[in-house]
Write an enzyme that holds these catalytic residues in place. Structure first.
Site, PDB file in Angstrom:
ATOM      1  N   LEU A  13       0.848  -1.181   0.000  1.00 25.17           N
ATOM      2  CA  LEU A  13       0.000   0.000   0.000  1.00 25.17           C
ATOM      3  C   LEU A  13       0.885   1.233   0.000  1.00 25.17           C
ATOM      4  CD1 LEU A  13      -1.330  -2.371   1.876  1.00 25.17           C
ATOM      5  CD2 LEU A  13      -2.965  -0.599   2.485  1.00 25.17           C
ATOM      6  N   GLY A  57       1.212   4.273   4.806  1.00 23.37           N
ATOM      7  CA  GLY A  57       2.052   3.438   3.944  1.00 23.37           C
ATOM      8  C   GLY A  57       2.405   2.117   4.588  1.00 23.37           C
ATOM      9  N   SER A  58       2.221   0.987   3.909  1.00 17.99           N
ATOM     10  CA  SER A  58       2.360  -0.277   4.609  1.00 17.99           C
ATOM     11  C   SER A  58       2.313  -1.474   3.662  1.00 17.99           C
ATOM     12  CB  SER A  58       1.221  -0.406   5.625  1.00 17.99           C
ATOM     13  OG  SER A  58      -0.014  -0.205   4.964  1.00 17.99           O
ATOM     14  N   CYS A  59       2.219  -2.658   4.271  1.00 22.09           N
ATOM     15  CA  CYS A  59       2.059  -3.908   3.530  1.00 22.09           C
ATOM     16  C   CYS A  59       1.073  -4.788   4.296  1.00 22.09           C
ATOM     17  CB  CYS A  59       3.404  -4.622   3.390  1.00 22.09           C
ATOM     18  SG  CYS A  59       3.330  -6.202   2.505  1.00 22.09           S
ATOM     19  N   ILE A  91       1.372  -4.997   8.369  1.00 22.40           N
ATOM     20  CA  ILE A  91       2.800  -4.700   8.550  1.00 22.40           C
ATOM     21  C   ILE A  91       3.050  -3.214   8.349  1.00 22.40           C
ATOM     22  CG2 ILE A  91       5.144  -5.250   7.784  1.00 22.40           C
ATOM     23  CD1 ILE A  91       3.955  -7.829   6.568  1.00 22.40           C
TER      24      ILE A  91
END
Length: 223
Positions: free
Chosen positions: A94, A184-186, A154
């Site tokens: 993301l 912002g991430s995963c 995450i």
């Protein structure tokens, strides 16, 4: 109205208040032109925390994407925390312009929740999933209790906080909001080995709408 269904997530409020205070101070000291930047930052925060409604059109065995973003990888792995066996991991990155609300891939009951402190490496790095701050949510399928999956939130270099609203014992509907990751991430999904995977690296997905796979056990390993 449920706070989780607001068009802007309530988590935005502290950032908006701080931004407006800073805007007012800069406007008072330096005038309207100088205040343009903080105003833009406030607008970006509202944009980032947007929380659109999504229409779920999926069969009970379908696995919906838990997040908006781009598929980073589809890998066969050994999942030792919840599934405790061979699995297929779908990793979704993301960026800061994606919707960051996470949604439940399947309808079912929450059996496992675990928060793991960690680092804040860029989320698109392969080793970030094992080193960064993260939160695990294990869900057993309502449609077929023999089936379950694991979702992992995450953090990244910019994202510094994982938010999860569910706890063990909660019952979730397919596509229901269950948390978010800030800035912002995963997000990863672990499906049992033998499941059908419908996406590959580079595919764009939408949380609660894109079907990324179907739960299915590999009869060879289900003994």
């Amino acid at each position: 109205m449920d706070r989780q269904c607001w068009p802007i997530m309530p988590d935005a409020l502290p950032f908006v208040i701080i931004g407006l205070v800073i805007t007012a101070i800069i406007y008072y000291l330096f005038g309207d032109k100088a205040a343009i930047l903080p105003v833009l930052l406030v607008l970006f925060v509202l944009f980032f925390f947007r929380n659109p409604d999504r229409t779920v059109v999926a069969a009970p065995e379908d696995v919906l994407s838990p997040a908006d973003g781009v598929v980073l990888a589809v890998e066969e792995v050994e999942e030792t925390r919840y599934l405790k066996g061979p699995a297929v991991k779908v990793s979704i990155f993301l960026n800061i312009f994606n919707v960051h609300v996470n949604r439940t891939p399947i309808a079912g009951s929450v059996e496992y929740v675990h928060y793991q402190p960690g680092k804040f490496l860029p989320a698109f790095k392969g080793h970030a999933s094992s080193l960064n701050e993260r939160n695990y949510v294990g869900i057993r399928s309502e449609h077929n209790p023999r089936m379950s999956l694991l979702v992992v939130q995450i953090t990244g270099f910019i994202a510094r906080r994982v938010v999860c609203w569910v706890k063990v014992g909660d019952t979730l509907q397919q596509g229901q909001r269950f948390g978010l990751i800030k800035f912002g991430s995963c997000t990863e999904v672990y499906l049992p080995q033998g499941s059908v995977i419908l996406v590959e690296k580079g595919h764009k997905v939408k949380g609660g709408e894109t079907i990324i796979g179907r739960l299915q056990y590999d009869e060879k390993t289900d003994s």
